[in-house]
Design an enzyme around this catalytic site. Sequence first.
Site: not given
Ligand SMILES: NC(=O)c1ccc[n+]([C@@H]2O[C@H](COP(=O)([O-])OP(=O)(O)OC[C@H]3O[C@@H](n4cnc5c(N)ncnc54)[C@H](O)[C@@H]3O)[C@@H](O)[C@H]2O)c1
Length: 436
Positions: A156-157, A266
Amino acid sequence: MNICVIGSGYVGLVTGACFAEFGVQVCCADNDAEKVARLQQGEVPIYEPGLDEIVDRNLRQGRLSFTTDTADAVRHSLVVFIAVPTPPLPDGSTDLSAVESVAREIGRTMDGYKVIVTKSTVPVGTGDKVRGWVAEELRRTGRVAGFSVASNPEFLREGAALGDFMRPDRVVIGADDEQATAILKDLYRPLYLIETPVVITDLRTAELTKYAANAFLATKISFINEVANLCERVGADVHAIARAMGLDRRIGPKFLHAGPGFGGSCFPKDTRSIAHFARHSGDAFEIVEAVVRVNARQRERMVDKVVDALDGDLRDRTLGILGLAFKPETDDMREAPSVDIIEALIERGAHIRAYDPQAMPHAVKLLPQIVPCQDAYEACEGADGLVIITEWNQFRMLDLNRAKELLRHPVIVDLRNIYDPGAMRAAGFRYVCVGR
Ligand SMILES: NC(=O)c1ccc[n+]([C@@H]2O[C@H](COP(=O)([O-])OP(=O)(O)OC[C@H]3O[C@@H](n4cnc5c(N)ncnc54)[C@H](O)[C@@H]3O)[C@@H](O)[C@H]2O)c1
């Protein structure tokens, strides 16, 4: 089917809310108690168009819940998604500590068969590590329970996340056993009905697919930025070149916009991560390493552009800045080009007045020296020049006469090429853009 999503950030919250919208029973767990309390009230802590509506609806209709109790969420779920952060370490490798801590917690608390799915972007081989961590905790606590580990990378974007999740170009499911694949295919069945292609593969291939896709998109961006830089040296127009290139269906028009380079949560970390684990696998991923270097240099070039536009001296000059988020339609400031660019401008003596439609609360924490403004025109007031860093739609049709009256000097540095150079010059601006 009951599922849980651990980590309720951009990816976890969108995943949880969208599956709930498809009728699945979803529990979203997060270790940030304040975030969970807000979500339980239907308050979405991030800006993502349309997300608050579906969170609110599914919360009220009882298909979506939020908790800090990961163990309880795991026990009530057949499928457990891991969507926690995987930030970069200083050497470019990936910090898997959050993934490990969640995997161990799942192992300590599961009481029956689970499909454990990494949605976080993780280096190749992480699925095998997750299997090991879960098995170790099961052994340590003297329990027996079956489980499968799968990879379901997210594409997703931000800013378009709901559409991307509900109508994706494809879904990738990587697993080494048929039971996990069958359960995940069933979970994604609503998308089959709209004929979303599903790529079923093994765990490692799925993990690498995500990095390969992001590295390729980042390459397109760095490629067109290099073309733009060449255009500036030889007197050509990158806008026309990108259009002509993009009309070739083998190339496609997306990700061919010259600008300050990629940012966000990302591309910067994923390019560095794939470069890092490629080297560790025995050979360098030369193209991606170049992409990372080009991207860093592009930010410096943008700073030089601003300095040149103000005749080489920023001491005690004031700049209005429009757009701080790493891209439009999000409040996400992670690795935003604006941060490096603004810090460099301040270092050269500039004072900054800045406006972003959504990112101001995050931006003032990262850039405490800036004067936050209420709109684009307030950012222009008394400034020696205006710099457009993020191309929010509302900046595309500024009232240029008003901007000119408010600015001390009619200088616009447009790092996103959203205006026509000829028209801007005709309107009396000293107009600087990228590769035109
Ligand atoms: N943001 C994007 O556009 C996107 C797109 C594709 C993939 N990703 C990948 O998805 C993953 C998450 O990215 P995001 O942007 O959603 O991150 P984010 O920081 O927005 O959210 C992560 C959440 O995880 C929680 N968290 C951290 N440690 C935890 C634990 N031990 N137990 C429970 N909750 C915990 C945090 O409080 C936070 O709310 C990453 O690996 C990222 O590379 C992100």
